[in-house]
Design a protein around this motif. Structure first.
Motif, short mmCIF file in Angstrom:
data_model
loop_
_atom_site.label_atom_id
_atom_site.label_comp_id
_atom_site.label_asym_id
_atom_site.label_seq_id
_atom_site.Cartn_x
_atom_site.Cartn_y
_atom_site.Cartn_z
N SER A 67 -37.00 3.89 -21.64
CA SER A 67 -36.81 2.47 -21.95
C SER A 67 -37.07 2.26 -23.43
O SER A 67 -37.60 3.16 -24.10
CB SER A 67 -37.75 1.59 -21.12
OG SER A 67 -39.02 1.59 -21.69
N GLU A 68 -36.71 1.08 -23.90
CA GLU A 68 -36.84 0.82 -25.33
C GLU A 68 -38.32 0.77 -25.75
O GLU A 68 -39.15 0.21 -25.03
CB GLU A 68 -36.17 -0.53 -25.64
CG GLU A 68 -35.89 -0.72 -27.11
CD GLU A 68 -35.47 -2.15 -27.42
OE1 GLU A 68 -34.96 -2.84 -26.51
OE2 GLU A 68 -35.68 -2.57 -28.57
N ASP A 69 -38.61 1.36 -26.90
CA ASP A 69 -39.98 1.36 -27.43
C ASP A 69 -40.27 -0.01 -28.04
O ASP A 69 -39.70 -0.38 -29.06
CB ASP A 69 -40.10 2.47 -28.49
CG ASP A 69 -41.54 2.79 -28.83
OD1 ASP A 69 -42.40 1.91 -28.68
OD2 ASP A 69 -41.80 3.93 -29.26
N LEU A 70 -41.15 -0.77 -27.39
CA LEU A 70 -41.43 -2.15 -27.84
C LEU A 70 -42.73 -2.26 -28.63
O LEU A 70 -43.23 -3.35 -28.87
CB LEU A 70 -41.49 -3.09 -26.63
CG LEU A 70 -40.20 -3.24 -25.83
CD1 LEU A 70 -40.43 -4.07 -24.57
CD2 LEU A 70 -39.11 -3.89 -26.69
N ARG A 71 -43.30 -1.11 -29.03
CA ARG A 71 -44.63 -1.14 -29.64
C ARG A 71 -44.61 -1.50 -31.11
O ARG A 71 -43.56 -1.59 -31.73
CB ARG A 71 -45.31 0.21 -29.42
CG ARG A 71 -45.49 0.53 -27.94
CD ARG A 71 -45.98 1.93 -27.74
NE ARG A 71 -45.09 2.90 -28.37
CZ ARG A 71 -45.45 4.12 -28.71
NH1 ARG A 71 -46.68 4.52 -28.47
NH2 ARG A 71 -44.58 4.94 -29.28
N TYR A 100 -41.59 7.47 -10.85
CA TYR A 100 -41.58 8.39 -12.00
C TYR A 100 -43.02 8.62 -12.47
O TYR A 100 -43.89 7.76 -12.28
CB TYR A 100 -40.81 7.80 -13.17
CG TYR A 100 -39.34 7.58 -12.92
CD1 TYR A 100 -38.42 8.59 -13.17
CD2 TYR A 100 -38.87 6.36 -12.45
CE1 TYR A 100 -37.07 8.39 -12.95
CE2 TYR A 100 -37.53 6.15 -12.22
CZ TYR A 100 -36.63 7.16 -12.48
OH TYR A 100 -35.30 6.96 -12.26
N TYR A 101 -43.24 9.73 -13.15
CA TYR A 101 -44.58 9.97 -13.71
C TYR A 101 -44.77 9.21 -15.02
O TYR A 101 -45.85 8.73 -15.34
CB TYR A 101 -44.79 11.48 -13.97
CG TYR A 101 -46.09 11.75 -14.67
CD1 TYR A 101 -47.29 11.75 -13.95
CD2 TYR A 101 -46.14 11.93 -16.06
CE1 TYR A 101 -48.50 11.95 -14.59
CE2 TYR A 101 -47.35 12.13 -16.70
CZ TYR A 101 -48.53 12.14 -15.97
OH TYR A 101 -49.73 12.32 -16.61
N GLU A 102 -43.68 9.10 -15.79
CA GLU A 102 -43.83 8.59 -17.16
C GLU A 102 -42.56 7.88 -17.61
O GLU A 102 -41.48 8.08 -17.04
CB GLU A 102 -44.14 9.80 -18.07
CG GLU A 102 -44.30 9.55 -19.56
CD GLU A 102 -45.45 8.64 -19.95
OE1 GLU A 102 -45.44 7.46 -19.52
OE2 GLU A 102 -46.32 9.08 -20.73
N THR A 103 -42.71 7.04 -18.64
CA THR A 103 -41.56 6.43 -19.33
C THR A 103 -41.51 7.03 -20.74
O THR A 103 -42.50 6.99 -21.46
CB THR A 103 -41.72 4.90 -19.44
OG1 THR A 103 -41.84 4.34 -18.14
CG2 THR A 103 -40.54 4.27 -20.17
N TRP A 104 -40.38 7.61 -21.10
CA TRP A 104 -40.17 8.04 -22.49
C TRP A 104 -39.55 6.87 -23.24
O TRP A 104 -38.52 6.31 -22.81
CB TRP A 104 -39.27 9.28 -22.56
CG TRP A 104 -40.03 10.56 -22.31
CD1 TRP A 104 -41.36 10.68 -22.03
CD2 TRP A 104 -39.50 11.89 -22.32
NE1 TRP A 104 -41.69 12.00 -21.88
CE2 TRP A 104 -40.58 12.77 -22.05
CE3 TRP A 104 -38.23 12.44 -22.54
CZ2 TRP A 104 -40.42 14.15 -21.99
CZ3 TRP A 104 -38.07 13.82 -22.48
CH2 TRP A 104 -39.16 14.66 -22.22
N GLN A 105 -40.18 6.48 -24.34
CA GLN A 105 -39.74 5.31 -25.08
C GLN A 105 -38.72 5.71 -26.15
O GLN A 105 -38.85 6.77 -26.77
CB GLN A 105 -40.97 4.64 -25.69
CG GLN A 105 -41.99 4.26 -24.60
CD GLN A 105 -43.36 3.92 -25.15
OE1 GLN A 105 -43.72 2.77 -25.25
NE2 GLN A 105 -44.12 4.93 -25.51
N THR A 106 -37.71 4.85 -26.35
CA THR A 106 -36.67 5.19 -27.33
C THR A 106 -36.61 4.15 -28.45
O THR A 106 -36.73 2.94 -28.21
CB THR A 106 -35.29 5.28 -26.66
OG1 THR A 106 -34.97 3.99 -26.12
CG2 THR A 106 -35.24 6.31 -25.56
N LYS A 107 -36.46 4.67 -29.67
CA LYS A 107 -36.34 3.82 -30.85
C LYS A 107 -35.07 4.25 -31.58
O LYS A 107 -34.95 5.44 -31.92
CB LYS A 107 -37.57 4.06 -31.74
CG LYS A 107 -37.85 2.96 -32.71
CD LYS A 107 -39.16 3.21 -33.45
CE LYS A 107 -39.68 1.97 -34.08
NZ LYS A 107 -40.08 0.92 -33.17
N ASP A 108 -34.12 3.35 -31.79
CA ASP A 108 -32.83 3.68 -32.42
C ASP A 108 -32.20 4.91 -31.76
O ASP A 108 -31.75 5.83 -32.46
CB ASP A 108 -33.01 3.93 -33.93
CG ASP A 108 -33.70 2.77 -34.62
OD1 ASP A 108 -33.43 1.61 -34.25
OD2 ASP A 108 -34.54 3.03 -35.52
#
Ligand code: PMP
Length: 279
Positions: free
Chosen positions: A134-138, A164-172
């Protein structure tokens, strides 16, 4: 009964208290560390201490600990009092207690809380875990181990709710890291790829150790961001954190990795990090 360390005192659970005006409680104005220990031996203590010092410096919070020896002594005592032989040490330092106001005084003493957590049961994850993205909102300082974890907990909870165990965050379009772990793939050429150390990720202690091991084993490691398209064509994927050390990632969204089997490089890294920890 569990014992907690609060600002210089060992307290039983019911009397371990922090003010409602703690700036950590009011503003998330604080930092933390999680250190694992096995048979009362702290794992990668120096690296955790150094990151804690950096986090404090970044937020201009004065350290309540005069040196690492003092911290080690407190932790050793806490482990004995709690009678937990192996587990995790949680350390939280906030800017201190003051009437609620965004502006802070440099004079207030920080609040320090330390407690033990029992080992997590992670056996079932060792065969491989599933990850969603999902999108990295940090914010722009993910290198600081701040107690402000709202985007992380929300995305971790969605992952959990969806199996799921984890969410990998995406930036651009690039995968930065998980909500509680660093993210890696092994690319088509057999090189490990992971997001470079920067303000966009937490410089994981386990990430550092895995990179050291890879270099020692002459496995090429490229600290360069990767995309979901790279994941699609990767040979292996894995994640790292203090809680789990290293876990194979066998599925990312609907993409199966290495036909959902643990890859060879992941096996080598797992074997070697366990060897390092168990001595
Ligand atoms: N990234 C994030 C956002 C984390 O919360 C963690 C766990 N602290 C990590 C990476 C992994 O860091 P470490 O290996 O130091 O536990």
């Amino acid at each position: 009964m569990e014992t907690y360390y609060v600002n210089g005192f060992f307290k039983r659970r019911n009397s371990a208290k922090i003010s409602v005006e703690d700036r950590g409680f009011n503003f998330s104005d604080g930092v933390y560390e999680l250190i694992s220990y096995l048979d009362e031996k702290l794992i990668f203590f120096e690296k955790h201490y150094s990151r804690l010092s950096k986090s404090l410096l970044s937020l201009k919070i004065s350290s309540p600990l005069s040196n690492k020896k003092i911290l080690k002594l407190i932790i050793k005592r806490l482990i004995k009092l709690n009678k937990i032989k192996s587990g995790y040490i949680y350390i939280q330092i906030t800017r201190g207690t003051a009437k609620r106001n965004h502006v802070y005084s440099q004079q207030i003493p920080p609040n320090l809380v330390i407690f033990c957590l029992p080992l997590r049961k992670i056996e079932k994850f060792k065969r491989g875990v599933k990850v969603r993205t999902s999108e990295d909102l940090r914010w722009g300082r993910c290198d600081v181990k701040s107690i402000s974890l709202l985007p992380n907990i929300l995305e971790k909870q969605i992952a959990f709710n969806q199996g799921y165990y984890e969410t990998w965050q995406t930036k651009d379009n690039y995968i930065t890291e998980g909500t509680t772990s660093n993210a890696f793939i092994v690319d088509r050429n057999g090189s490990i790829r992971t997001y470079p150390k920067s303000k966009h990720i937490l410089g994981g202690v386990t990430r550092d150790v895995i990179i050291q091991i890879a270099k020692k084993k002459s496995i090429k490691i490229i600290e360069k961001a990767f995309t979901l398209n790279d994941v699609k064509y990767c040979k292996e994927a894995f994640l790292t954190s203090t809680t789990v050390k290293i876990l194979p990632v066998i599925k990312v969204n609907d993409m199966k990795i290495n036909t959902m089997k643990i890859g060879e490089i992941t096996k080598i890294l797992t074997y070697n990090i366990n060897k390092k920890i168990n001595g």
